[in-house]
Design an enzyme around this catalytic site. Structure first.
Site, PDB file in Angstrom:
ATOM      1  N   CYS A  95       0.721  -1.153  -0.006  1.00 19.99           N
ATOM      2  CA  CYS A  95       0.249   0.054   0.118  1.00 19.99           C
ATOM      3  C   CYS A  95       0.780   1.418  -0.083  1.00 19.99           C
ATOM      4  O   CYS A  95       1.504   1.525   1.055  1.00 19.99           O
ATOM      5  CB  CYS A  95      -1.021   0.113   1.253  1.00 19.99           C
ATOM      6  SG  CYS A  95      -2.069   1.515   1.349  1.00 19.99           S
ATOM      7  N   CYS A 148      -0.630   4.105   2.210  1.00 24.45           N
ATOM      8  CA  CYS A 148      -0.461   3.966   3.625  1.00 24.45           C
ATOM      9  C   CYS A 148       1.152   4.272   3.780  1.00 24.45           C
ATOM     10  O   CYS A 148       1.327   4.845   5.130  1.00 24.45           O
ATOM     11  CB  CYS A 148      -0.656   2.559   3.899  1.00 24.45           C
ATOM     12  SG  CYS A 148      -2.171   1.816   3.441  1.00 24.45           S
ATOM     13  N   ASP A 149       1.961   3.772   3.164  1.00 24.55           N
ATOM     14  CA  ASP A 149       3.315   3.831   3.652  1.00 24.55           C
ATOM     15  C   ASP A 149       4.416   4.781   2.853  1.00 24.55           C
ATOM     16  O   ASP A 149       5.658   4.705   3.219  1.00 24.55           O
ATOM     17  CB  ASP A 149       3.923   2.429   3.434  1.00 24.55           C
ATOM     18  CG  ASP A 149       3.081   1.429   4.516  1.00 24.55           C
ATOM     19  OD1 ASP A 149       2.747   1.706   5.443  1.00 24.55           O
ATOM     20  OD2 ASP A 149       3.069   0.323   3.994  1.00 24.55           O
TER      21      ASP A 149
END
Length: 311
Positions: free
Chosen positions: A135, A138-139
């Site tokens: 992701c 997300c990261d």
């Protein structure tokens, strides 16, 4: 063990599930959405959605899914966070086992979506969360001013590569074929981004590192040459796997685990419908998931009225 009876139980709170909840709630059917993690599904972790109608300038995935949820709640759809262990038929109801609770429902709409496919190479599991991610939204912010790689050549992979250029100093796109599978407009944007370098005809054989990713070992599928590419992050986008393990023996699945359903989303089991990425179909987009969710809810309403049409 407590037990509640619903008209419609929707398993999965992504675009398909929330759309189904909007339609069934609006039809004044007692509706519950069962979601094991967070509402929105994959769309909720998509940085930017540029092809959903009604948003000419695009919209952030989390924002779009927040609107979906808000609308479903407006029509009195209940949202319950729990994991479905299994479903079994019981007379005129379907019984959903949530572990510490049992739900009875006339209709089940399965909208559990799909999850990223693992590459299955050495270092992937060991370095998950230490440089390996599925992701970028997300990261991505954890990889400022370092070099990273995206594995895959489809639309999701290329979009996430473009997103990662906001943070990373360089993004390699590693693809086993000699051309991308992404939409042409997305591919063109990537081609014009000077931070992105494409590595074609290549597979990842190993992710190298101990406390964090240090490199990927890659192999050219045409000439067999192997080399290491130094970098600090690897993002995988090599396909999806349907979230359907809990359904084995309950409804028909294909060899990949996708639910087999007709054009009206009926699974062939009376009172059970499938919507969104979990069902076998041509395309998996937010717009097509929304169409599935609306169709499933309307077909469910007909089924409750005694008109269950199965092709």
């Amino acid at each position: 063990m407590s037990e509640t009876i619903y008209d419609v139980a929707i398993i999965g709170g992504g675009p398909a599930g929330l759309t189904a909840a909007i339609y069934s709630g609006r039809a004044l059917l007692k509706t519950v959405v069962i979601e094991k993690m967070m509402t929105g599904g994959q769309a909720a972790i998509t940085h930017w959605v540029d092809n959903y109608p009604g948003f000419p300038d695009g919209v952030a995935g989390p924002e779009l899914m927040e609107l979906f949820e808000k609308q479903a709640r407006r029509f009195d759809a209940e949202i319950k966070f729990a994991t479905v262990n299994k479903i079994r038929p019981e007379k005129e109801y379907k019984v959903i086992d949530l572990g510490n609770e049992t739900i009875k429902t006339k209709i089940v709409i399965i909208a559990t979506g799909a999850q990223p496919r693992k590459l299955g190479v050495p270092g992937e599991k060991e370095l998950l969360g230490k440089g390996v991610s599925y992701c970028a939204t997300c990261d991505g912010a954890f990889f400022r001013d370092v070099e990273v790689a995206v594995v895959g050549g489809g639309d999701s992979a290329v979009k996430e590569a473009i997103f990662l250029t906001k943070f990373a100093s360089k993004v390699y796109v590693i693809h086993r074929r000699d051309e991308l599978r992404a939409e042409k407009i997305t591919a063109q944007e990537a081609f014009e981004n000077e931070k992105i370098e494409f590595v074609y005809d290549t597979i990842v054989e190993e992710i190298v590192g101990d406390m964090g990713v240090k490199a990927v070992k890659i192999k050219n599928v045409k000439d067999g040459s192997v080399k290491e590419l130094p970098l600090e992050g690897v993002f995988m986008f090599v396909g999806m796997l349907p979230n359907s393990d809990f359904l084995e023996g309950f409804i028909e699945l294909d060899k990949q685990g996708y639910i087999i359903a007709d054009r009206d989303t009926h699974t062939g089991t009376a009172g059970v419908f499938a919507a969104g990425d979990v069902r076998k179909k041509l395309s998996r987009q937010i717009a097509t998931a929304v169409g599935d969710g609306a169709t499933a809810a309307m077909a469910a309403e007909e089924c409750i009225a005694g008109h269950c049409f199965i092709e």
